[in-house]
Scaffold this motif. Structure first.
Motif, PDB file in Angstrom:
ATOM      1  N   GLN A  68       4.182  16.014  -2.666  1.00 38.91           N
ATOM      2  CA  GLN A  68       5.481  15.332  -3.205  1.00 38.91           C
ATOM      3  C   GLN A  68       5.841  13.873  -2.514  1.00 38.91           C
ATOM      4  OE1 GLN A  68       6.694  14.884  -6.656  1.00 38.91           O
ATOM      5  NE2 GLN A  68       6.878  12.873  -6.063  1.00 38.91           N
ATOM      6  N   GLU A 110       3.690   1.775  -8.115  1.00 38.42           N
ATOM      7  CA  GLU A 110       2.486   2.730  -8.904  1.00 38.42           C
ATOM      8  C   GLU A 110       1.412   2.535  -9.393  1.00 38.42           C
ATOM      9  OE1 GLU A 110       3.395   5.205 -12.820  1.00 38.42           O
ATOM     10  OE2 GLU A 110       4.654   3.989 -12.520  1.00 38.42           O
ATOM     11  N   ILE A 117      -1.061   2.896  -6.790  1.00 39.37           N
ATOM     12  CA  ILE A 117      -0.630   4.293  -5.880  1.00 39.37           C
ATOM     13  C   ILE A 117      -1.401   4.684  -6.559  1.00 39.37           C
ATOM     14  CG2 ILE A 117       0.513   6.890  -6.283  1.00 39.37           C
ATOM     15  CD1 ILE A 117       2.836   5.011  -5.110  1.00 39.37           C
ATOM     16  N   TYR A 137      -1.769   9.932   3.231  1.00 39.18           N
ATOM     17  CA  TYR A 137      -1.680  10.956   1.463  1.00 39.18           C
ATOM     18  C   TYR A 137      -3.172  11.512   1.319  1.00 39.18           C
ATOM     19  CZ  TYR A 137      -1.878   9.890  -3.579  1.00 39.18           C
ATOM     20  OH  TYR A 137      -1.920   9.286  -4.669  1.00 39.18           O
ATOM     21  N   HIS A 185       3.843  11.464  -1.961  1.00 38.09           N
ATOM     22  CA  HIS A 185       3.396  10.223  -2.690  1.00 38.09           C
ATOM     23  C   HIS A 185       4.974   9.759  -2.370  1.00 38.09           C
ATOM     24  CE1 HIS A 185       3.567   8.660  -7.000  1.00 38.09           C
ATOM     25  NE2 HIS A 185       4.869   9.146  -6.710  1.00 38.09           N
ATOM     26  N   ASP A 186       5.613  10.598  -2.209  1.00 35.06           N
ATOM     27  CA  ASP A 186       7.388   8.871  -2.123  1.00 35.06           C
ATOM     28  C   ASP A 186       7.272   8.078  -1.015  1.00 35.06           C
ATOM     29  OD1 ASP A 186       8.217  10.965  -4.087  1.00 35.06           O
ATOM     30  OD2 ASP A 186       9.537  12.150  -3.309  1.00 35.06           O
ATOM     31  N   ALA A 206      -5.326   6.679  -5.200  1.00 32.76           N
ATOM     32  CA  ALA A 206      -5.513   8.231  -5.910  1.00 32.76           C
ATOM     33  C   ALA A 206      -7.174   7.465  -6.628  1.00 32.76           C
ATOM     34  CB  ALA A 206      -4.250   8.613  -6.384  1.00 32.76           C
ATOM     35  N   CYS A 229       4.986   5.699  -1.777  1.00 34.47           N
ATOM     36  CA  CYS A 229       6.146   4.635  -2.826  1.00 34.47           C
ATOM     37  C   CYS A 229       7.217   3.511  -1.877  1.00 34.47           C
ATOM     38  CB  CYS A 229       7.324   5.595  -3.623  1.00 34.47           C
ATOM     39  SG  CYS A 229       6.659   6.175  -4.819  1.00 34.47           S
TER      40      CYS A 229
END
Length: 154
Positions: free
Chosen positions: A112, A124, A127, A99, A115-116, A131, A119
């Motif tokens: 995406q 959330e 994450i 990531y 990101h998935d 970020a 998860c």
């Protein structure tokens, strides 16, 4: 030997940068001295990876030193450039480092999927914090590169 390294601004005084004060505020919130929910070792690995990806000599030295000071094994800090090809890193760390790489480079067409994958291991909120750690480091590496923060030995 590491303590003999000094740094010199070869391009401009960082205080002249309009981003320096903003970067300081971001460092207070997401830098290596901040209190975060994200595991301290993981956060430091992410900072070191951004520094390495952006080829910022000042940041690589600073964050490799900090990694060792907080107890990250030397082999792990030294192997950050090939994390995907190492058994030194957990699956959770590898997902976060992947990531980190795509967020730092910013060229992957299917963000995406990264990101998935995050998860599966992180909430959330975590994450979003990860970020922010990566974005903060990208600001600092670019600021240090622009000002010419250059290492030399005493």
């Amino acid at each position: 030997m590491m303590n003999d390294v000094k740094f010199k601004n070869t391009r401009f005084d960082p205080e002249l940068s309009p981003f320096h004060k903003l970067a300081e505020k971001m460092a207070d919130a997401f830098g290596y001295k901040s209190e975060l929910k994200t595991d301290k070792s993981l956060a430091q690995l992410l900072r070191l990876r951004v520094a390495q990806k952006n080829e910022c000599a000042f940041c690589v030295i600073l964050h490799a030193r900090t990694a060792r000071e907080i107890g990250i094994p030397d082999a792990k800090a030294d192997n950050i450039s090939s994390w995907w090809n190492s058994l030194l890193f957990t699956d959770k760390e590898k997902v976060a480092l992947a990531y980190c790489d795509v967020l730092t480079i910013g060229t992957h067409k299917n963000f995406q999927q990264y990101h998935d994958a995050m998860c599966e291991y992180f909430s959330e909120t975590e994450i979003a914090e990860i970020a922010a750690i990566i974005i903060n480091m990208n600001v600092w590496t670019r600021l240090k590169l622009a000002q010419g923060q250059t290492p030399y030995l005493m």
